[in-house]
Write a protein that holds these residues in place. Structure first.
Motif, PDB file in Angstrom:
ATOM      1  N   GLU A  98     -12.320 -16.006  23.258  1.00 31.91           N
ATOM      2  CA  GLU A  98     -13.404 -15.016  23.070  1.00 31.91           C
ATOM      3  C   GLU A  98     -13.004 -13.973  22.040  1.00 31.91           C
ATOM      4  N   ASN A  99     -11.754 -13.549  22.081  1.00 27.40           N
ATOM      5  CA  ASN A  99     -11.292 -12.585  21.092  1.00 27.40           C
ATOM      6  C   ASN A  99     -11.339 -13.159  19.686  1.00 27.40           C
ATOM      7  N   VAL A 100     -10.932 -14.402  19.559  1.00 26.57           N
ATOM      8  CA  VAL A 100     -10.917 -15.013  18.220  1.00 26.57           C
ATOM      9  C   VAL A 100     -12.344 -15.171  17.692  1.00 26.57           C
ATOM     10  N   LEU A 101     -13.241 -15.633  18.548  1.00 29.30           N
ATOM     11  CA  LEU A 101     -14.629 -15.815  18.104  1.00 29.30           C
ATOM     12  C   LEU A 101     -15.298 -14.479  17.794  1.00 29.30           C
ATOM     13  N   ASP A 122     -17.996 -23.229  14.768  1.00 33.62           N
ATOM     14  CA  ASP A 122     -17.213 -22.005  14.967  1.00 33.62           C
ATOM     15  C   ASP A 122     -16.102 -22.258  15.975  1.00 33.62           C
ATOM     16  N   VAL A 123     -16.475 -22.915  17.068  1.00 31.30           N
ATOM     17  CA  VAL A 123     -15.511 -23.131  18.143  1.00 31.30           C
ATOM     18  C   VAL A 123     -14.421 -24.093  17.667  1.00 31.30           C
ATOM     19  N   GLU A 124     -14.831 -25.106  16.928  1.00 31.93           N
ATOM     20  CA  GLU A 124     -13.854 -26.065  16.407  1.00 31.93           C
ATOM     21  C   GLU A 124     -12.855 -25.383  15.469  1.00 31.93           C
ATOM     22  N   ARG A 125     -13.374 -24.537  14.601  1.00 37.29           N
ATOM     23  CA  ARG A 125     -12.515 -23.789  13.682  1.00 37.29           C
ATOM     24  C   ARG A 125     -11.566 -22.884  14.477  1.00 37.29           C
ATOM     25  N   ALA A 126     -12.063 -22.271  15.534  1.00 35.98           N
ATOM     26  CA  ALA A 126     -11.222 -21.386  16.345  1.00 35.98           C
ATOM     27  C   ALA A 126     -10.087 -22.172  17.013  1.00 35.98           C
ATOM     28  N   TYR A 127     -10.397 -23.359  17.531  1.00 41.05           N
ATOM     29  CA  TYR A 127      -9.329 -24.200  18.110  1.00 41.05           C
ATOM     30  C   TYR A 127      -8.278 -24.542  17.060  1.00 41.05           C
ATOM     31  N   GLU A 128      -8.755 -24.879  15.874  1.00 42.62           N
ATOM     32  CA  GLU A 128      -7.837 -25.268  14.801  1.00 42.62           C
ATOM     33  C   GLU A 128      -6.904 -24.102  14.449  1.00 42.62           C
ATOM     34  N   VAL A 129      -7.497 -22.895  14.292  1.00 46.96           N
ATOM     35  CA  VAL A 129      -6.695 -21.740  13.908  1.00 46.96           C
ATOM     36  C   VAL A 129      -5.724 -21.356  15.028  1.00 46.96           C
ATOM     37  N   LEU A 130      -6.176 -21.429  16.282  1.00 43.93           N
ATOM     38  CA  LEU A 130      -5.284 -21.102  17.404  1.00 43.93           C
ATOM     39  C   LEU A 130      -4.113 -22.076  17.464  1.00 43.93           C
ATOM     40  N   ASP A 131      -4.369 -23.313  17.122  1.00 39.68           N
ATOM     41  CA  ASP A 131      -3.290 -24.291  17.058  1.00 39.68           C
ATOM     42  C   ASP A 131      -2.273 -23.884  15.985  1.00 39.68           C
ATOM     43  N   ARG A 132      -2.783 -23.461  14.840  1.00 39.27           N
ATOM     44  CA  ARG A 132      -1.880 -23.093  13.738  1.00 39.27           C
ATOM     45  C   ARG A 132      -1.059 -21.851  14.041  1.00 39.27           C
ATOM     46  N   VAL A 133      -1.570 -20.933  14.864  1.00 37.99           N
ATOM     47  CA  VAL A 133      -0.764 -19.754  15.209  1.00 37.99           C
ATOM     48  C   VAL A 133       0.087 -19.996  16.456  1.00 37.99           C
ATOM     49  N   GLY A 134       0.109 -21.247  16.930  1.00 39.68           N
ATOM     50  CA  GLY A 134       0.992 -21.575  18.046  1.00 39.68           C
ATOM     51  C   GLY A 134       0.429 -21.195  19.409  1.00 39.68           C
ATOM     52  N   LEU A 135      -0.892 -21.071  19.508  1.00 42.82           N
ATOM     53  CA  LEU A 135      -1.481 -20.688  20.793  1.00 42.82           C
ATOM     54  C   LEU A 135      -2.348 -21.790  21.386  1.00 42.82           C
ATOM     55  N   ALA A 136      -2.166 -23.025  20.929  1.00 45.72           N
ATOM     56  CA  ALA A 136      -2.891 -24.135  21.557  1.00 45.72           C
ATOM     57  C   ALA A 136      -2.532 -24.150  23.035  1.00 45.72           C
ATOM     58  N   GLY A 137      -3.521 -24.337  23.879  1.00 46.81           N
ATOM     59  CA  GLY A 137      -3.284 -24.335  25.321  1.00 46.81           C
ATOM     60  C   GLY A 137      -3.444 -22.960  25.947  1.00 46.81           C
ATOM     61  N   HIS A 138      -3.509 -21.916  25.113  1.00 46.98           N
ATOM     62  CA  HIS A 138      -3.669 -20.546  25.637  1.00 46.98           C
ATOM     63  C   HIS A 138      -5.096 -20.023  25.452  1.00 46.98           C
ATOM     64  N   GLU A 139      -6.017 -20.903  25.073  1.00 45.19           N
ATOM     65  CA  GLU A 139      -7.377 -20.446  24.717  1.00 45.19           C
ATOM     66  C   GLU A 139      -8.035 -19.655  25.841  1.00 45.19           C
ATOM     67  N   GLN A 150       2.404 -12.659  21.043  1.00 45.96           N
ATOM     68  CA  GLN A 150       1.232 -13.531  21.229  1.00 45.96           C
ATOM     69  C   GLN A 150      -0.052 -12.792  20.894  1.00 45.96           C
ATOM     70  N   ARG A 151      -0.090 -11.515  21.258  1.00 48.80           N
ATOM     71  CA  ARG A 151      -1.302 -10.732  20.975  1.00 48.80           C
ATOM     72  C   ARG A 151      -1.528 -10.616  19.475  1.00 48.80           C
ATOM     73  N   GLN A 152      -0.445 -10.409  18.738  1.00 54.59           N
ATOM     74  CA  GLN A 152      -0.646 -10.294  17.298  1.00 54.59           C
ATOM     75  C   GLN A 152      -1.008 -11.649  16.684  1.00 54.59           C
ATOM     76  N   ARG A 153      -0.563 -12.753  17.302  1.00 58.66           N
ATOM     77  CA  ARG A 153      -1.007 -14.073  16.831  1.00 58.66           C
ATOM     78  C   ARG A 153      -2.508 -14.239  17.032  1.00 58.66           C
ATOM     79  N   VAL A 154      -3.011 -13.708  18.149  1.00 53.42           N
ATOM     80  CA  VAL A 154      -4.469 -13.721  18.356  1.00 53.42           C
ATOM     81  C   VAL A 154      -5.144 -12.877  17.269  1.00 53.42           C
ATOM     82  N   GLY A 155      -4.539 -11.730  16.968  1.00 55.56           N
ATOM     83  CA  GLY A 155      -5.081 -10.866  15.909  1.00 55.56           C
ATOM     84  C   GLY A 155      -5.153 -11.595  14.569  1.00 55.56           C
ATOM     85  N   ILE A 156      -4.115 -12.355  14.259  1.00 56.07           N
ATOM     86  CA  ILE A 156      -4.100 -13.126  13.011  1.00 56.07           C
ATOM     87  C   ILE A 156      -5.190 -14.200  13.045  1.00 56.07           C
ATOM     88  N   ALA A 157      -5.272 -14.911  14.184  1.00 56.36           N
ATOM     89  CA  ALA A 157      -6.284 -15.969  14.305  1.00 56.36           C
ATOM     90  C   ALA A 157      -7.691 -15.396  14.164  1.00 56.36           C
TER      91      ALA A 157
END
Ligand code: ADP
Ligand code: ADP
Length: 237
Positions: A98-101, A122-139, A150-157
């Motif tokens: 939700e934060n990323v979207l 949008d959701v697909e892109r968000a999954y892709e970006v979360l994977d790239r910042v190492g947060l896959a599985g933490h959605e 981890q919070r700053q990785r969400v900020g980057i995503a």
């Protein structure tokens, strides 16, 4: 390309936080702004995205005159500027996804309003970006369950998911320990390079600026006192 010309900000109390600063950021470069506390670094970034209204000067992003925009045009222009903050600025009670979207909206309203706004893309892109910042599985983790890194990785995503024309980054590591800071800087610069997004970053750790930036700008008392490659700063110091 971001082009800032003679930017000035005098706060209502009379503090001249910016006294005519000009800077171009483009291509695929990372430009770090350094300077002591009170130099005007935060004011500079917040005048570019107009969270603060500058007193005078010009800001153009790919030819768009940012300081003339209002309403919907300004909101759209802000979407072209991915913001990453010192204190992460996540919505604590919302999930990572939700934060990323919410970066695509620029604000968060209710979850139902929120869902209607997002396409499958949008959701697909968000999954892709979360994977790239190492947060896959933490959605579906709540933001307030995450560590600082981890919070700053969400900020980057959240900032890159909207495919911005530039990333504006304000002291992204000052709440983090040195090791986590380095990991965040690695990730930020790697993703920006992969997606070909230029970066304007305020950072007070000079060693990180030297290590990660292509160009360094020194601010002091609201004025630019240095601009050059990191090697030149090394020599000046
Ligand atoms: P930096 O990010 O380099 O620490 P700032 O942009 O936060 O510098 O601040 C530059 C100057 O402007 C400082 O003197 C600060 O006290 C002042 N300043 C910042 N924000 C405000 C504000 N909202 N109202 C009045 N003065 C401010
Ligand atoms: P940051 O950590 O982003 O640099 P500060 O801790 O400097 O923020 O300031 C916190 C808030 O107070 C901000 O909204 C800033 O604009 C405001 N502020 C900072 N300096 C001053 C000042 N001298 N007078 C009034 N407000 C200020």
């Amino acid at each position: 390309m971001l082009s800032v010309t003679d930017l000035r900000k005098t706060y209502s109390g009379g503090e001249e936080a910016l006294r005519g600063v000009s800077l171009d950021v483009g291509g695929n470069e990372t430009v770090a702004v350094i300077g002591p506390s009170g130099a005007g670094k935060s004011t500079f970034i917040s005048c570019i995205n107009r969270l603060t209204e500058p007193t005078d000067g010009q800001v153009e992003l790919d030819g768009v005159d940012i300081l003339r925009l209002s309403g919907k045009d300004l909101r759209n222009a802000r979407r072209d500027m991915g913001m990453i903050f010192q204190e992460f600025n996540l919505v604590e009670r919302l999930t990572v996804m939700e934060n990323v979207l919410s970066g695509r909206l620029g604000y968060v309203s209710t979850w139902n309003a929120f869902r209607r706004k997002f396409s499958g893309d949008d959701v697909e892109r968000a999954y892709e970006v979360l994977d790239r910042v190492g947060l896959a599985g933490h959605e579906n983790d709540r933001a307030d369950e995450l560590s600082g890194g981890q919070r700053q990785r969400v900020g980057i995503a959240r900032a890159v998911v909207q495919r911005p024309k530039i990333l504006l980054v304000d002291e992204p590591t000052s709440s983090l320990d040195p090791e986590t800071s380095r990991a965040v800087m690695d990730l930020l610069t790697t993703i920006a390079a992969e997606d070909e997004i230029p970066v304007l970053i305020n950072i007070h750790e000079v060693n990180l600026a030297i290590e990660y930036a292509d160009r360094i700008v020194g601010l002091r008392d609201g004025e630019k006192v240095f601009e050059g490659p990191p090697e030149e700063l090394d020599e000046a110091a």
